[in-house]
Design an enzyme around this catalytic site. Structure first.
Site, mmCIF file in Angstrom:
data_model
loop_
_atom_site.group_PDB
_atom_site.id
_atom_site.type_symbol
_atom_site.label_atom_id
_atom_site.label_comp_id
_atom_site.label_asym_id
_atom_site.label_seq_id
_atom_site.Cartn_x
_atom_site.Cartn_y
_atom_site.Cartn_z
ATOM 1 N N VAL A 56 0.837 -1.203 0.000
ATOM 2 C CA VAL A 56 0.000 0.000 0.000
ATOM 3 C C VAL A 56 0.872 1.253 0.000
ATOM 4 O O VAL A 56 0.571 2.231 -0.699
ATOM 5 C CB VAL A 56 -0.961 0.005 1.219
ATOM 6 C CG1 VAL A 56 -1.776 1.299 1.258
ATOM 7 C CG2 VAL A 56 -1.886 -1.206 1.173
ATOM 8 N N CYS A 57 1.956 1.220 0.735
ATOM 9 C CA CYS A 57 2.811 2.400 0.916
ATOM 10 C C CYS A 57 3.281 3.042 -0.392
ATOM 11 O O CYS A 57 3.160 4.258 -0.543
ATOM 12 C CB CYS A 57 4.007 2.057 1.797
ATOM 13 S SG CYS A 57 3.538 1.460 3.436
#
Length: 183
Positions: A56-57
């Site tokens: 996600v980052c």
């Protein structure tokens, strides 16, 4: 004892940390301090992610990068941060196509001291939550947003809130830049 998240009206903590600012050999690192930021007279938008080399980052980091000019146009300094080291940040930037051309610093809080002062360390893994702080030019926290580790944030909402704060007026629900504020 759990740390409390630094809240609205609080003074953003002082810090001096190494940041990755480039992937060019010899120009990778920069020592970034809160004093330098305060002296800039600009707003600060600092967003945190849990870990490098995750899923996600990089979607968030890439999206913030796409909007970096929007933050600059608003007299705001954009900084990304995590508790990973500057060497891990650099390796990730070199490894991930969406991160090679970042235009903002990746702050390394390896001691976790800043994340701890901000109250955003997850209890078990001791990684930062997905937190975003908007700090005014006087160093006062004006907005805090926290997301679960599994959910990415909305960069356009961060910009919308920054715009609203910068009006120094009352802004109604769903207000967008250019719309009327409340009298």
């Amino acid at each position: 004892m759990k740390n409390q998240v630094l809240s609205l009206g609080s003074v953003f903590p002082d810090f001096k940390k190494t940041a990755v600012v480039s992937i060019e050999k010899g120009k990778e690192f920069y020592e970034l301090s809160s004093e330098e930021l305060k002296n800039s007279g600009k707003w600060l938008v600092m967003f945190w992610w849990p870990k490098d080399f995750t899923f996600v980052c990089p979607t968030e980091i890439a999206e913030f990068n796409k909007h970096h000019a929007d933050f600059t146009d608003r007299e705001a300094i954009l900084i990304g941060a995590s508790t990973d080291s500057e060497n891990v940040h650099l390796a990730w930037r070199k490894d991930h196509a969406d991160l090679k051309d970042l235009t903002f610093p990746m702050l390394a809080d390896t001691s976790k001291s800043l994340a701890e002062e901000l109250g955003i360390l997850e209890a078990n893994e001791k990684v930062a939550y997905r937190a975003t702080f908007i700090v005014d030019p006087e160093g006062i926290v004006r907005w805090v947003s926290l997301y679960d580790l599994s959910v990415g944030r909305n960069v356009k909402e961060v910009l919308r809130v920054l715009d609203a704060l910068q009006t120094d007026e009352l802004c109604p629900c769903n207000w967008q830049k250019g719309e009327a504020t409340l009298a």
